[in-house]
Design an enzyme around this catalytic site. Structure first.
Site, PDB file in Angstrom:
ATOM      1  N   ASP A  14       0.630  -1.237  -0.405  1.00 57.71           N
ATOM      2  CA  ASP A  14       0.147  -0.173   0.486  1.00 57.71           C
ATOM      3  C   ASP A  14       0.764   1.323   0.089  1.00 57.71           C
ATOM      4  O   ASP A  14       0.072   1.954   0.466  1.00 57.71           O
ATOM      5  CB  ASP A  14      -1.297  -0.100   1.245  1.00 57.71           C
ATOM      6  CG  ASP A  14      -1.737  -1.304   1.095  1.00 57.71           C
ATOM      7  OD1 ASP A  14      -2.491  -1.599   0.105  1.00 57.71           O
ATOM      8  OD2 ASP A  14      -2.648  -1.438   2.342  1.00 57.71           O
ATOM      9  N   LYS A  17       1.855   1.835  -5.115  1.00 51.75           N
ATOM     10  CA  LYS A  17       2.359   1.800  -6.551  1.00 51.75           C
ATOM     11  C   LYS A  17       1.335   1.950  -7.697  1.00 51.75           C
ATOM     12  O   LYS A  17       2.219   2.351  -8.783  1.00 51.75           O
ATOM     13  CB  LYS A  17       2.662   0.353  -6.461  1.00 51.75           C
ATOM     14  CG  LYS A  17       3.683  -0.250  -5.113  1.00 51.75           C
ATOM     15  CD  LYS A  17       3.782  -1.450  -4.880  1.00 51.75           C
ATOM     16  CE  LYS A  17       2.113  -2.345  -3.959  1.00 51.75           C
ATOM     17  NZ  LYS A  17       1.949  -1.732  -2.701  1.00 51.75           N
ATOM     18  N   GLY A  41      -4.446  -4.042  -3.673  1.00 47.78           N
ATOM     19  CA  GLY A  41      -5.417  -2.751  -3.982  1.00 47.78           C
ATOM     20  C   GLY A  41      -4.966  -2.162  -4.385  1.00 47.78           C
ATOM     21  O   GLY A  41      -3.975  -0.878  -3.057  1.00 47.78           O
ATOM     22  N   HIS A  42      -4.737  -1.839  -5.285  1.00 46.72           N
ATOM     23  CA  HIS A  42      -3.457  -0.368  -6.635  1.00 46.72           C
ATOM     24  C   HIS A  42      -4.471   0.728  -6.836  1.00 46.72           C
ATOM     25  O   HIS A  42      -5.295   0.138  -7.692  1.00 46.72           O
ATOM     26  CB  HIS A  42      -2.881  -0.882  -7.716  1.00 46.72           C
ATOM     27  CG  HIS A  42      -1.903  -2.009  -7.134  1.00 46.72           C
ATOM     28  ND1 HIS A  42      -0.991  -2.465  -8.007  1.00 46.72           N
ATOM     29  CD2 HIS A  42      -1.565  -2.851  -5.761  1.00 46.72           C
ATOM     30  CE1 HIS A  42      -0.462  -3.648  -6.963  1.00 46.72           C
ATOM     31  NE2 HIS A  42      -0.420  -3.844  -6.014  1.00 46.72           N
ATOM     32  N   GLN A 223       2.198  -6.370  -3.007  1.00 43.69           N
ATOM     33  CA  GLN A 223       2.737  -6.374  -1.763  1.00 43.69           C
ATOM     34  C   GLN A 223       3.423  -5.287  -2.531  1.00 43.69           C
ATOM     35  O   GLN A 223       3.248  -4.453  -2.645  1.00 43.69           O
ATOM     36  CB  GLN A 223       2.870  -7.652  -1.478  1.00 43.69           C
ATOM     37  CG  GLN A 223       0.886  -8.242  -1.060  1.00 43.69           C
ATOM     38  CD  GLN A 223       0.710  -8.799  -2.280  1.00 43.69           C
ATOM     39  OE1 GLN A 223       2.150 -10.034  -3.088  1.00 43.69           O
ATOM     40  NE2 GLN A 223      -0.318  -8.517  -2.954  1.00 43.69           N
TER      41      GLN A 223
HETATM   42  P1  GDP Z   1      -0.780   0.725  -3.695  1.00 42.02           P
HETATM   43  O1  GDP Z   1      -1.202  -0.944  -3.026  1.00 42.02           O
HETATM   44  O2  GDP Z   1       0.758   0.339  -3.310  1.00 42.02           O
HETATM   45  O3  GDP Z   1      -0.671   0.495  -5.188  1.00 42.02           O
HETATM   46  O4  GDP Z   1      -1.067   1.354  -2.481  1.00 42.02           O
HETATM   47  P2  GDP Z   1      -3.077   1.680  -2.489  1.00 42.02           P
HETATM   48  O5  GDP Z   1      -3.725   1.904  -3.524  1.00 42.02           O
HETATM   49  O6  GDP Z   1      -3.253   1.013  -1.621  1.00 42.02           O
HETATM   50  O7  GDP Z   1      -3.007   3.087  -1.246  1.00 42.02           O
HETATM   51  C1  GDP Z   1      -2.480   3.977  -1.067  1.00 42.02           C
HETATM   52  C2  GDP Z   1      -2.718   4.834  -0.599  1.00 42.02           C
HETATM   53  O8  GDP Z   1      -2.741   6.148  -0.864  1.00 42.02           O
HETATM   54  C3  GDP Z   1      -3.854   5.221  -1.716  1.00 42.02           C
HETATM   55  O9  GDP Z   1      -5.575   5.088  -0.997  1.00 42.02           O
HETATM   56  C4  GDP Z   1      -3.946   6.170  -3.072  1.00 42.02           C
HETATM   57  O10 GDP Z   1      -4.818   7.067  -3.288  1.00 42.02           O
HETATM   58  C5  GDP Z   1      -3.550   6.958  -1.711  1.00 42.02           C
HETATM   59  N1  GDP Z   1      -2.503   7.868  -2.070  1.00 42.02           N
HETATM   60  C6  GDP Z   1      -1.327   7.295  -2.796  1.00 42.02           C
HETATM   61  N2  GDP Z   1      -0.651   8.377  -2.851  1.00 42.02           N
HETATM   62  C7  GDP Z   1      -0.523   9.234  -2.347  1.00 42.02           C
HETATM   63  C8  GDP Z   1      -0.036  10.747  -1.956  1.00 42.02           C
HETATM   64  O11 GDP Z   1       1.126  11.242  -2.160  1.00 42.02           O
HETATM   65  N3  GDP Z   1      -0.648  11.297  -0.696  1.00 42.02           N
HETATM   66  C9  GDP Z   1      -2.010  10.980   0.093  1.00 42.02           C
HETATM   67  N4  GDP Z   1      -2.825  11.736   0.386  1.00 42.02           N
HETATM   68  N5  GDP Z   1      -2.364  10.021  -0.682  1.00 42.02           N
HETATM   69  C10 GDP Z   1      -1.588   9.500  -1.717  1.00 42.02           C
HETATM   70  P1  IMO Z   2      -1.138  -4.363  -2.298  1.00 39.61           P
HETATM   71  O1  IMO Z   2      -0.103  -4.681  -3.687  1.00 39.61           O
HETATM   72  C1  IMO Z   2      -0.981  -4.358   2.324  1.00 39.61           C
HETATM   73  C2  IMO Z   2      -0.333  -8.628   3.374  1.00 39.61           C
HETATM   74  C3  IMO Z   2      -2.309  -8.869   4.574  1.00 39.61           C
HETATM   75  C4  IMO Z   2      -1.178 -10.226   5.733  1.00 39.61           C
HETATM   76  C5  IMO Z   2      -0.278 -10.275   4.699  1.00 39.61           C
HETATM   77  C6  IMO Z   2      -0.823 -12.202   3.641  1.00 39.61           C
HETATM   78  O2  IMO Z   2      -2.343  -3.230  -1.716  1.00 39.61           O
HETATM   79  O3  IMO Z   2      -0.028  -3.343  -1.946  1.00 39.61           O
HETATM   80  P2  IMO Z   2      -2.825 -13.001   1.666  1.00 39.61           P
HETATM   81  O4  IMO Z   2      -3.789 -12.244   1.202  1.00 39.61           O
HETATM   82  O5  IMO Z   2      -1.737 -12.378   0.618  1.00 39.61           O
HETATM   83  O6  IMO Z   2      -2.514 -14.307   2.519  1.00 39.61           O
HETATM   84  O7  IMO Z   2      -2.232 -12.169   2.993  1.00 39.61           O
HETATM   85  O8  IMO Z   2       0.247  -9.132   3.787  1.00 39.61           O
HETATM   86  N1  IMO Z   2      -1.049  -7.939   2.430  1.00 39.61           N
HETATM   87  C7  IMO Z   2      -1.317  -6.816   1.696  1.00 39.61           C
HETATM   88  N2  IMO Z   2      -1.133  -5.335   2.612  1.00 39.61           N
HETATM   89  N3  IMO Z   2      -1.010  -4.482   1.373  1.00 39.61           N
HETATM   90  C8  IMO Z   2      -1.096  -5.504   0.081  1.00 39.61           C
HETATM   91  O9  IMO Z   2      -0.848  -5.469  -1.165  1.00 39.61           O
HETATM   92  C9  IMO Z   2      -2.033  -6.981   0.423  1.00 39.61           C
HETATM   93  N4  IMO Z   2      -1.382  -8.463   0.201  1.00 39.61           N
HETATM   94  C10 IMO Z   2      -1.281  -9.100   1.653  1.00 39.61           C
HETATM   95  O10 IMO Z   2      -2.752  -8.100   4.910  1.00 39.61           O
HETATM   96  O11 IMO Z   2      -0.669  -9.372   6.326  1.00 39.61           O
HETATM   97 MG    MG Z   3      -3.045  -1.885  -1.891  1.00 35.97          MG
END
Ligand code: GDP
Ligand code: IMO
Ligand code: MG
Length: 429
Positions: A14, A17, A41-42, A223
């Protein structure tokens, strides 16, 4: 011949990416996901709309690029169908721009049930899995029992499915858990039709041929490095290699074809699920990071644990991945902190070290350096503005400690809220 740039998370996932892949896609011909599955979840935001992708690469909203789901990914056809339905609703036509590896493994409904049963059986020691069936699917892959996307096309697909399901039902009864319902099964089979709408390819051939033709390519990780099956905080990890080497096995590109490695990290840390987190905060600062950063999971909605930036962990991830440039995300979340802490070392049972112990039950106390906050709203800044001195100090501190330049500073979730930096200004150069 072109090389494959790799973009991956350096913390516990998270990091942002999805946003950066979307921002960088105009520079690439091909975007390819190499591991993980719908546990990811991207999120990307542009024109006021937020999109969350689970299986589909984050380059999908740009018209210039082909998006490939690589062999290292595990696919749940039901979740995949939902993602495609959402794109269809938005009139985003991906029929020609999305291709799927025949070698990617399928997540069956029974894999999901096994994930849940295994977590319940672990009790207090549970991993905190997203319960998407990731672990059981990769277990079947390495156990040589799995079903692959290409198998859908075979005449004996239903037999293969029934054989694997039977094995799963035996395992489920061992756990005392319910088996697969008829509804679950029919939804799963119906959703296979959506997968078949797309070109199912030998992705390793496609990608290597594209490289030979001079196409540019970005591999998208899921991840984060600290959730890697080998190098993460085992057993509190996911079941795939999230690190750069995973791009080689998850796409079929040789190590000497890897180009830049872009490491994405938050200006602080978050973790969702169980497992060690040395800099985790249980005070007002932690709540503030969670509130301002809206730290709730994109896939599960769970509250993310929050803490200060952990440099020993970041340096470890940089080492394992061979990171060539850093992107610092969510910098704006620190806008209102008077003081910002950075962990530079750990105290493990009285010993000062920068290495996490093998045994997670040992007490790890972070040792912090304090830096002055900037108390400025960064979210409206553009590339023409200069960053406040305190932000530059924060950047210089991290660059000096890690030896890697920070090329992007993200100041909000939108595509536009992305500041690029001249690397020659970096402390590490
Ligand atoms: P990913 O899994 O690495 O793609 O990241 P996620 O989408 O799960 O989580 C990142 C969260 O931070 C999302 O809700 C994005 O919209 C938000 N986000 C990304 N970059 C920024 C930033 O620079 N500032 C803020 N406030 N939110 C951001
Ligand atoms: P993105 O790509 C954050 C964490 C879960 C748990 C562990 C194992 O959005 O960054 P799993 O479902 O793979 O068996 O869970 O890894 N986890 C993540 N945490 N971002 C993710 O993906 C994750 N995918 C798995 O919360 O601790
Ligand atoms: Mg994510």
């Amino acid at each position: 011949m072109k090389k494959v740039d790799v973009l991956l998370g350096l913390q516990w996932g998270d990091e942002g990416k999805g946003k950066i892949v979307d921002v960088l896609t105009p520079n690439y011909n091909v975007i390819a996901r190499f591991q993980g599955g719908p546990n990811a979840g991207h999120t990307l935001e542009f024109e006021g709309i937020k999109h969350v992708l689970h299986t589909i690469p984050s380059g999908i909203f740009r018209k210039n690029a082909i998006n490939v789901v690589g062999n290292g990914v595990v696919i749940d056809p039901i979740i995949f169908k939902r993602e495609i339905d959402a794109l269809d609703n938005l009139k985003v036509d991906v029929s020609l721009t999305l291709k799927i590896s025949k070698k990617a493994h399928l997540i069956l409904p029974s894999h999901r049930l096994l994930d849940a049963a295994s977590e319940t059986a672990k009790g207090k020691g549970k991993i905190g899995s997203t319960l998407k069936g990731i672990g059981p699917t990769y277990m079947d892959k390495t156990g040589r029992n799995g079903l692959r996307v290409g198998d859908i096309l075979g005449v004996d697909f239903k037999e293969k499915y029934a054989f694997l399901k039977q094995k799963h039902e035996q395992m489920l009864s061992f756990y005392g858990a319910e088996g697969v319902s008829a509804e679950m099964e029919s939804e799963w089979f119906e959703s296979l039709a959506t997968l078949q709408r797309f070109e199912l390819i030998d992705s390793e051939q496609y990608l290597n041929n594209s490289l030979k033709e001079g196409k540019s390519m970005l591999a998208e990780g899921a991840q984060g490095s600290l959730l890697d099956i080998d190098f993460g905080s085992y057993p509190f990890v996911t079941s795939s290699n999230t690190v750069c080497a995973g791009a080689c096995t998850g796409l079929g590109v040789a190590p000497n074809k890897i180009g830049n490695v872009i490491g994405i990290f938050k200006a602080y840390c978050t973790r969702v699920g169980s497992g060690p987190f040395p800099t985790e905060l249980f005070d007002e600062s932690g709540d503030k990071l969670c509130d301002i950063g809206r730290e709730y999971g994109s896939t599960t909605g769970r509250k993310r644990r929050c803490g200060w930036l952990d440099l020993p962990a970041l340096k470890y991830a940089i080492m394992i991945n061979g990171v060539t440039e850093l992107n610092m995300m969510k910098t704006d979340v620190l806008d209102t902190f008077d003081t910002i802490k950075i962990c530079t070392q750990y105290n493990v049972n009285g010993e000062i070290t920068d290495q996490l112990p093998f045994d997670h039950s040992q007490e790890v106390k972070p040792i912090y350096t304090e830096l002055k906050g900037w108390n400025t709203d960064l979210t409206k800044l553009s590339n023409d503005d200069t960053l406040p001195n305190e932000v530059l100090d924060y950047i210089a501190f991290i660059e000096k400690e890690t030896g890697v330049p920070i090329t992007v500073v993200s100041v909000g979730p939108d595509r536009e809220q992305t500041l690029t930096r001249d690397v020659s200004l970096s402390a590490s150069v």
